[in-house]
Scaffold this active site. Structure first.
Site, PDB file in Angstrom:
ATOM      1  N   VAL A  13      66.939  10.185 -92.159  1.00 54.36           N
ATOM      2  CA  VAL A  13      67.912   9.715 -93.157  1.00 54.36           C
ATOM      3  C   VAL A  13      68.161  10.794 -94.218  1.00 54.36           C
ATOM      4  CG1 VAL A  13      68.469   7.885 -94.792  1.00 54.36           C
ATOM      5  CG2 VAL A  13      67.190   7.344 -92.729  1.00 54.36           C
ATOM      6  N   LYS A 100      62.034  -0.436 -97.146  1.00 49.27           N
ATOM      7  CA  LYS A 100      61.920  -1.898 -97.137  1.00 49.27           C
ATOM      8  C   LYS A 100      60.469  -2.352 -97.234  1.00 49.27           C
ATOM      9  CE  LYS A 100      62.088  -0.204 -92.865  1.00 49.27           C
ATOM     10  NZ  LYS A 100      62.911   0.771 -92.191  1.00 49.27           N
ATOM     11  N   ILE A 131      75.365  -1.403 -93.116  1.00 47.05           N
ATOM     12  CA  ILE A 131      76.060  -2.643 -93.494  1.00 47.05           C
ATOM     13  C   ILE A 131      75.811  -2.927 -94.980  1.00 47.05           C
ATOM     14  CG2 ILE A 131      76.324  -5.106 -92.996  1.00 47.05           C
ATOM     15  CD1 ILE A 131      74.807  -4.587 -90.359  1.00 47.05           C
ATOM     16  N   GLY A 182      66.146   8.017 -81.699  1.00 50.01           N
ATOM     17  CA  GLY A 182      65.722   8.103 -83.102  1.00 50.01           C
ATOM     18  C   GLY A 182      65.839   6.789 -83.848  1.00 50.01           C
ATOM     19  N   GLU A 185      60.908   3.295 -85.430  1.00 50.79           N
ATOM     20  CA  GLU A 185      60.033   3.881 -86.436  1.00 50.79           C
ATOM     21  C   GLU A 185      59.004   4.750 -85.708  1.00 50.79           C
ATOM     22  OE1 GLU A 185      60.132   2.825 -89.997  1.00 50.79           O
ATOM     23  OE2 GLU A 185      62.082   2.248 -89.242  1.00 50.79           O
ATOM     24  N   ASP A 196      59.013  -4.965 -89.339  1.00 47.22           N
ATOM     25  CA  ASP A 196      60.142  -4.347 -90.045  1.00 47.22           C
ATOM     26  C   ASP A 196      61.177  -5.421 -90.401  1.00 47.22           C
ATOM     27  OD1 ASP A 196      61.892  -1.796 -90.591  1.00 47.22           O
ATOM     28  OD2 ASP A 196      63.112  -2.996 -89.226  1.00 47.22           O
ATOM     29  N   LYS A 200      62.502  -6.902 -94.128  1.00 50.11           N
ATOM     30  CA  LYS A 200      63.918  -6.975 -94.509  1.00 50.11           C
ATOM     31  C   LYS A 200      64.337  -8.403 -94.866  1.00 50.11           C
ATOM     32  CE  LYS A 200      65.098  -2.949 -91.667  1.00 50.11           C
ATOM     33  NZ  LYS A 200      65.499  -2.515 -90.307  1.00 50.11           N
ATOM     34  N   GLY A 302      69.712   4.470 -87.756  1.00 50.42           N
ATOM     35  CA  GLY A 302      70.219   5.795 -87.385  1.00 50.42           C
ATOM     36  C   GLY A 302      70.625   6.594 -88.610  1.00 50.42           C
TER      37      GLY A 302
HETATM   38  N1  HSE Z   1      63.582   1.102 -87.270  1.00 44.94           N
HETATM   39  C1  HSE Z   1      64.566   0.343 -87.960  1.00 44.94           C
HETATM   40  C2  HSE Z   1      65.366  -0.442 -86.943  1.00 44.94           C
HETATM   41  C3  HSE Z   1      65.553   1.190 -88.712  1.00 44.94           C
HETATM   42  O1  HSE Z   1      65.184  -0.251 -85.750  1.00 44.94           O
HETATM   43  O2  HSE Z   1      66.191  -1.236 -87.350  1.00 44.94           O
HETATM   44  C4  HSE Z   1      65.212   1.378 -90.119  1.00 44.94           C
HETATM   45  O3  HSE Z   1      65.144   0.178 -90.809  1.00 44.94           O
END
Ligand code: HSE
Length: 431
Positions: A13, A100, A131, A182, A185, A196, A200, A302
């Site tokens: 990023v 996050k 988004i 990519g 994580e 993850d 979020k 991404g």
């Molecule tokens: N690894 C996360 C995903 C991206 O696949 O959504 C970053 O939040």
């Protein structure tokens, strides 16, 4: 004016952010100078040209440098990211973060520090990649009483499930492809196990319901148990598998909000707005009153999309600099100390279920299974015998909407039936 930014992290990023700033798409961004980039190793080859004098391994130096106007934290992980964010705030610097994990666990600490220091902390890139869901929940949708937020908010798992459904790939093949792109994580378990997505949805629920969400209390199941057999059967019935992150008001709540928050794979009817989100795309479905239903969708992971969200936050900072207005606290609007949400235990949640049972192919087996469900008040929509493997029949059951504890108690009893060999699959069906 020159606006001097310190970047913490030059991974996927961070590289994307530098790329955007090298060809600024908005005149305000022409004022931005990347004054310092904090990295772990000075020797690593870089995908973007950075003057060597800007690179440093002294990250503490960046967040305390009086010459730096704002800090962009893109390191990931809990520490030292959390401490560096707090230190930057302590030094009066606004912070933009895509982290996050830190916000979901330490959001309250960070935003209280930010309120005290009167600096902004912006986090659009933390959820949903490109988004603009944070801005939407923080501002545009605030006029409605939000009832539910459901999201496909992990690109890696959505990519894996799409590959498995559309290409017939195995889980391992699809994961390897996600890593090659990519998306995943560094440690894919955060994606695959749903952690993850849980980070979020904790953030989205805080925004949508104006509460502090205890992240560790969110029930979370990953996608590792979904087999190609289940994907095939689900398709025959008109469903598709998605890893869903859910936050909704629970029924019968009292004073403080009781929320039903969970992350798990689910079968969705192919007609559901979230069922047609494929590949690395993410989507967030919001239902509110008088709003109705809104779906925000787009690239959820991404380099480019996530960097775009970071630079969008930078533009917000620059625009506010011009007016001198203070930015609101993003997580709870203007509440100094938000109520802590109480979470509905998963056992109390209501869902329809898809169950696959392996049992002997004999008269009376379906009846015995049906009786166990009936004893626990679990009403069935259908019970169907599918294929037979080595004398074991596959029986697939779809239930009506029931209390999760009742379904599990019935299954514990079914597991004890002498004719039943195994219950390989249990998934919720949402609609
Ligand atoms: N690894 C996360 C995903 C991206 O696949 O959504 C970053 O939040």
């Amino acid at each position: 004016m020159v606006y001097r930014v310190g970047l913490l992290g030059l991974g996927t990023v961070g590289t994307g952010v530098v790329e955007i700033l090298q060809r600024p798409p908005h005149p305000l961004l022409q004022a931005v100078e990347i004054a310092a980039v904090g990295v772990r190793s000075l020797d690593k080859p870089r995908l973007v040209p950075i003057p060597p004098e800007c690179l440093t391994t002294n990250l503490e130096g960046i967040v305390s440098d009086p010459e730096i106007d704002a800090v962009i934290e893109l390191m990931g992980g809990l520490e030292p990211a959390r401490s560096l964010i707090l230190k930057a705030i302590d030094h009066g610097k606004p912070v933009i973060t895509a982290n996050k994990a830190v916000i979901a666990r330490y959001g309250e600490e960070i935003f209280q520090a930010a309120a005290q220091a009167r600096v902004a902390v912006l986090l659009e890139a933390a959820v949903g990649g490109g988004i603009p869901v944070i801005q939407a929940l923080q501002q545009s949708l605030r006029a409605s009483r939000i009832q539910a937020v459901w999201g496909i908010i992990n690109g890696t798992t959505n990519f894996i499930l799409s590959q498995m459904a559309q290409e017939g790939s195995s889980f391992a093949e699809a994961l390897a492809q996600a890593q090659a792109h990519g998306y995943a994580e560094a440690d894919p378990s955060a994606d695959v196990e749903g952690w993850d997505a849980a980070d979020k949805i904790a953030i989205l629920a805080s925004l949508a319901f104006g509460v502090s969400v205890p992240r560790q209390a969110i029930p979370c199941e990953g996608i590792g148990s979904i087999s190609s057999t289940d994907i095939r059967y689900a398709r025959e019935w008109g469903y598709t598998f998605k890893l869903l992150a859910i936050a909704q008001r629970a029924e019968g709540q009292g004073g403080e909000p009781t929320l039903d928050i969970r992350v798990h794979p689910a079968l969705l009817p192919v007609t559901h707005p979230l069922a047609n989100i494929h590949g690395v795309d993410n989507a967030v479905w919001v239902q509110g009153d008088p709003l109705g239903q809104v779906v925000l969708s787009g690239p959820g992971a991404g380099r480019g999309p996530t960097a775009s969200a970071v630079v969008g936050d930078l533009l917000i900072l620059l625009a506010h600099l011009q007016t001198g207005a203070q930015l609101p606290n993003p997580l709870w609007g203007f509440a100094a100390s938000p109520p802590v949400a109480s979470l509905l235990p998963l056992a109390e949640a209501q869902s329809e279920f898809y169950v696959r049972v392996l049992a002997q192919d004999r008269p009376g087996v379906m009846g015995a299974i049906g009786t166990c469900f009936g004893r626990h008040g679990v009403s069935l929509e259908s019970i169907t015998q599918k294929e037979c493997h080595q004398e074991l029949a596959e029986i697939v059951i779809l239930t009506h909407s029931v209390r999760e504890a009742d379904c599990r108690q019935a299954l514990a009893e079914i597991q004890q039936l002498p004719q039943v060999a195994e219950i390989p699959s249990l998934f919720r069906v949402l609609r």
